[in-house]
Scaffold this motif. Structure first.
Motif, short mmCIF file in Angstrom:
data_model
loop_
_atom_site.label_atom_id
_atom_site.label_comp_id
_atom_site.label_asym_id
_atom_site.label_seq_id
_atom_site.Cartn_x
_atom_site.Cartn_y
_atom_site.Cartn_z
N SER A 20 22.98 -109.65 0.22
CA SER A 20 21.80 -109.83 -0.63
C SER A 20 21.70 -111.26 -1.16
O SER A 20 20.61 -111.83 -1.25
CB SER A 20 21.84 -108.83 -1.80
OG SER A 20 21.86 -107.50 -1.33
N LEU A 40 13.66 -108.94 -0.18
CA LEU A 40 13.79 -107.56 0.27
C LEU A 40 13.67 -107.46 1.79
O LEU A 40 14.45 -106.75 2.45
CB LEU A 40 12.71 -106.67 -0.37
CG LEU A 40 12.92 -106.19 -1.80
CD1 LEU A 40 12.73 -107.31 -2.80
CD2 LEU A 40 11.97 -105.05 -2.11
N GLY A 43 16.58 -109.07 3.45
CA GLY A 43 17.74 -108.20 3.28
C GLY A 43 17.82 -107.12 4.34
O GLY A 43 18.89 -106.88 4.92
N THR A 290 16.77 -105.66 -3.27
CA THR A 290 17.25 -106.31 -2.05
C THR A 290 18.55 -105.66 -1.58
O THR A 290 18.75 -105.46 -0.37
CB THR A 290 17.49 -107.82 -2.31
OG1 THR A 290 16.26 -108.42 -2.71
CG2 THR A 290 18.00 -108.52 -1.06
#
Length: 338
Positions: A20, A40, A43, A290
């Motif tokens: 992350s 996000l 990730g 994330t």
């Protein structure tokens, strides 16, 4: 849980935390910012790369830590997401945006579920894809994931389709508006953009490309859709509860985190916290989400995408066409009446 089990679980959490951190670092690259790819999205990509390369070489005892990130940390992230909203901002845009958002969300969910049935798709994937398209992209998919509890790869498939078509729309909307192909004024374009684009990041990216007047309205309208996530999850829980053995009653999974989400919005509306603290919470929440996205990606292999087939992408394309076409009709026809 034994001491060794806790350590192994912590290893899994630390692994996802490191991925992350890398996602935040990559998301700050200039070309990534131009694409409006949030941490996000980065990730889940990193998680999928891990799932299809190193996953089999690491201890399986780390898996509970990864699962913890995709479940418990996810729910906390959804609750804290409420600090991005206030009820005052919802009221400020008036009835027009609220009514159009309600119609868009309801019809998108209905169209997604109906189209999924016609194509004989996996029910979980069609519901996740419809929810992400209807409300707020990846965050909505994650919220629905906590209610219906599908296999992790199904969540990753839904997120991928929503992100792809949301990104396309983010570039298409400004191009059409700036060329004069969309004959809406700034207010109408703001409502149209906020009520139909998938991700909050997509709305910000498209809005900024069309001017601050459009961007401000679009973001508020989008946030109204985000608020609709809570009631949507509550309704969803009534229809997706687990069925027990024949003859027994159905058990309903109540998404308590949805109530927490609404409570946080109410608290944030009071303005008791300094803006700096709220910003810190929002940044921390983005990191939590994330982590959840990365964990979901870490449980998704290419083989599972093949297993899902082309139907999820076809469904996402259908919803994309509905949002761009149907949303425009609603913004143009209902706007003057409200």
């Amino acid at each position: 849980m034994t001491s060794d089990a806790r350590k192994s679980m912590l290893h899994g959490i630390l692994l996802i935390t490191l991925f992350s951190c890398a996602a935040f670092y990559i998301a700050d690259f200039e070309f990534v910012r131009k694409l409006s790819f949030s941490p996000l999205i980065i990730g889940i990509i990193l998680g999928m790369l891990y799932a299809n390369s190193l996953r089999n070489n690491l201890p399986e005892t780390w898996a509970p830590g990864i699962k913890f990130c995709s479940k418990q940390i996810l729910r906390l992230g959804i609750i804290l997401y409420g600090f991005r909203l206030t009820f005052q901002s919802v009221i400020s845009v008036g009835a027009e945006a609220i009514v159009i958002d309600l119609i868009i969300v309801a019809l998108t969910l209905a169209i997604g579920i109906a189209a999924g049935r016609l194509m004989k798709m996996d029910k979980d994937i069609s519901l996740l894809t419809a929810t992400g398209s209807a409300i707020c992209g990846a965050a909505a998919v994650l919220g629905a994931e906590s209610v219906i509890r599908p296999q992790p790869y199904k969540t990753a498939v839904a997120v991928s389709t929503v992100v792809i078509f949301g990104t396309v729309a983010m570039f298409v909307y400004p191009s059409l508006y700036n060329s004069g192909a969309i004959p809406l004024d700034e207010t109408g374009m703001g409502v149209y953009t906020g009520s139909t684009l998938h991700e909050v990041a997509h709305v910000v990216g498209a809005g900024n490309a069309m001017g601050s007047n459009i961007s401000d309205i679009a973001i508020i309208v989008k946030m109204i859709r985000v608020i609709l996530l809570a009631p949507a999850l509550l309704v969803m829980s009534l229809f997706t509860g687990d069925r027990q053995v024949r003859g027994e009653k159905r058990r309903i999974t109540i998404p308590w985190f949805a109530f927490g989400f609404i409570a946080v919005i109410g608290f944030n509306s009071l303005g008791l916290l300094p803006a700096s603290i709220v910003k810190f919470i929002n940044d921390f929440d983005t990191f939590l989400l994330t982590m959840a996205m990365t964990a979901l990606g870490a449980e998704t292999s290419i083989e599972k995408f093949r297993q899902a087939g082309a139907k999820p992408f076809l469904l996402a394309a259908i919803l994309f066409l509905w949002l761009t076409g149907g949303g425009y009709i609603l913004a143009r026809s209902l706007g003057p009446l409200l």
